[in-house]
Design an enzyme around this catalytic site. Structure first.
Site, short mmCIF file in Angstrom:
data_model
loop_
_atom_site.label_atom_id
_atom_site.label_comp_id
_atom_site.label_asym_id
_atom_site.label_seq_id
_atom_site.Cartn_x
_atom_site.Cartn_y
_atom_site.Cartn_z
N HIS A 60 15.61 9.57 -2.34
CA HIS A 60 15.15 9.64 -0.96
C HIS A 60 13.74 10.20 -0.79
O HIS A 60 13.20 10.18 0.31
CB HIS A 60 16.12 10.50 -0.13
CG HIS A 60 16.00 11.97 -0.38
ND1 HIS A 60 16.53 12.58 -1.50
CD2 HIS A 60 15.38 12.96 0.34
CE1 HIS A 60 16.27 13.87 -1.45
NE2 HIS A 60 15.58 14.12 -0.36
N VAL A 64 10.19 4.02 -1.59
CA VAL A 64 11.24 3.23 -0.96
C VAL A 64 12.30 4.11 -0.29
O VAL A 64 12.66 3.90 0.87
CB VAL A 64 11.90 2.29 -1.99
CG1 VAL A 64 13.12 1.61 -1.40
CG2 VAL A 64 10.90 1.24 -2.46
N GLY A 65 12.81 5.07 -1.04
CA GLY A 65 13.88 5.92 -0.51
C GLY A 65 13.49 6.68 0.74
O GLY A 65 14.29 6.83 1.67
N TYR A 186 11.03 -1.50 -18.63
CA TYR A 186 11.45 -1.21 -17.26
C TYR A 186 12.17 -2.42 -16.67
O TYR A 186 13.22 -2.29 -16.03
CB TYR A 186 10.24 -0.84 -16.42
CG TYR A 186 10.54 -0.69 -14.96
CD1 TYR A 186 11.08 0.48 -14.45
CD2 TYR A 186 10.31 -1.74 -14.08
CE1 TYR A 186 11.38 0.61 -13.10
CE2 TYR A 186 10.61 -1.63 -12.74
CZ TYR A 186 11.14 -0.45 -12.26
OH TYR A 186 11.44 -0.34 -10.93
N HIS A 229 -1.49 1.09 -7.85
CA HIS A 229 -1.63 -0.35 -7.67
C HIS A 229 -2.88 -0.66 -6.85
O HIS A 229 -3.54 0.22 -6.34
CB HIS A 229 -0.38 -0.91 -7.01
CG HIS A 229 0.78 -0.99 -7.95
ND1 HIS A 229 2.04 -1.34 -7.56
CD2 HIS A 229 0.86 -0.76 -9.28
CE1 HIS A 229 2.85 -1.34 -8.60
NE2 HIS A 229 2.16 -0.98 -9.66
N ASP A 319 -9.44 -11.26 -13.74
CA ASP A 319 -8.82 -11.36 -12.42
C ASP A 319 -7.32 -11.09 -12.45
O ASP A 319 -6.72 -10.71 -11.45
CB ASP A 319 -9.03 -12.77 -11.84
CG ASP A 319 -10.31 -12.88 -11.04
OD1 ASP A 319 -10.75 -11.86 -10.48
OD2 ASP A 319 -10.86 -13.99 -10.98
#
Length: 362
Positions: A60, A64-65, A186, A229, A319
């Site tokens: 959480h 996301v959580g 992963y 990212h 790229d």
């Protein structure tokens, strides 16, 4: 650019109680039983009409959580089960079984994982496959054994699709080709999580479903320079350039690759939608359905941040993949679509970054 950092789910786990819960709802056999598996469960009732039920959000405090937590609170859910890593270690089977036996949640949303970028995946491959397999195995199995769980949703990232998957990527592309080598450990673990949910549905009737998210961004994103990212990386670089008075920001490549982004609050909305309305074997893609070039993205982030200098493209650098888009038509056909525009989402994410990350670095 770093590889997929699934949305970062993490944070959960600990206290090891003295005993293990008794098996409930699962036969204690050596796997050779002649009993027919239970195939598919049907609609089990409305998740949204069950707001006083116990809902365990594993992970959480991650990207996301935390979004799922915010969404359920805003909808009026009053009995959310939240545990930090210091309170419940999801890699410890006895701890997880005891937690489920004691709390008996009715719903489980599994958004916890060990995540990282290219360097981390390359340096610690054993950790990424072992820890994620432990988390998923312990939570899914305990959800069955405790006997109280009505529905479980597993969140996975789209970077586990084959490296050369067709574009847009349909759900059927999973396991259709070789994985991206830089995060295969992963990816193998997360694929196993999807397949484990499917297996428990087929054999034991556990209403386990999976949501596959496209590239996410938003509050609690990873802004660390070594493995963030592209979107949070651009945001941080433009902000730091603005503060320092730099005259230019150099970005790798030509800016031509196309990418899809989804605000994490939209993913949380889709998770609630699926918890409420979906019960089937196959995982479901969750994306915005809209592409943007890296050049367009950089210009948009530059504008939101307010950097007045020049944006320079270093075309001597690679790229990466020309296009990454998910086919989310199945979810759209159910009646769900993303609501947050990319521009509005970037504004929201930048506000959070300034208030929660940039201030801490001053």
């Amino acid at each position: 650019m770093a590889v997929c950092v699934p949305e970062e789910m993490a944070e959960t786990a600990v206290s090891v109680p003295n005993g293990m819960s008794e098996t409930n709802g699962m036969s204690d056999t050596d796997g050779t039983s002649d009993a027919e598996p239970i195939i598919e469960t049907t609609t089990v009732g409305s998740f949204l009409s069950d707001k006083t039920a116990k809902v365990f959000i594993a992970g959480h405090r991650g990207l996301v959580g935390s979004a799922i937590h915010r969404k359920l609170v805003s909808l009026g859910f009053t009995n959310l089960l939240l545990r930090t890593h210091a309170e419940l270690d999801l890699t410890r089977q006895s701890a997880v079984e005891s937690f489920f036996a004691a709390e008996k949640p009715r719903y489980v949303i599994l958004a916890a994982a060990k995540v990282g970028g290219i360097h981390a995946n390359s340096t610690f491959p054993a950790d990424f496959i072992f820890v994620n397999l432990q988390i998923q195995t312990n939570v899914v199995d305990a959800a069955l054994r405790c006997g109280s769980v009505r529905k479980l949703l597993f969140v996975a990232p789209s970077c586990i699709y084959p490296k050369l998957a067709p574009q847009p990527i349909p759900e059927s592309a999973l396991l259709s080709g070789p994985l991206e080598p830089t995060n295969e450990w992963y990816a193998v673990a997360k694929i196993a999580g999807i397949k484990m949910g499917q297996a428990y549905r087929l054999q034991h009737g556990l209403d386990a479903i999976s949501a596959m998210s496209t590239s996410l961004y938003g509050p609690f994103d990873n802004f660390r320079p070594e493995n963030s990212h592209v979107l949070p990386a651009l945001m941080r670089r433009f902000h730091e350039a603005k503060i320092s008075g730099a005259k230019e920001v150099v970005v790798w490549g030509t800016g031509s690759p196309l990418r899809e982004f989804l605000h994490v609050d939209d993913l949380a909305d889709a998770v609630v939608f699926l918890m409420d309305r979906y019960s089937d074997l196959e995982h479901v893609n969750v994306g915005s359905g809209k592409e943007v070039s890296i050049k367009e993205l950089a210009e948009m982030v530059k504008e939101v941040v307010g950097f007045q200098g020049e944006l320079v493209w270093d075309a001597t650098k690679p790229d990466g993949t020309p296009r990454k888009l998910m086919d989310s038509s199945r979810l759209a056909g159910m009646g769900w679509e993303a609501k947050i525009s990319l521009k509005d989402g970037i504004v929201d994410a930048y506000k959070w970054y300034v208030e929660n990350v940039a201030k801490q670095q001053q």
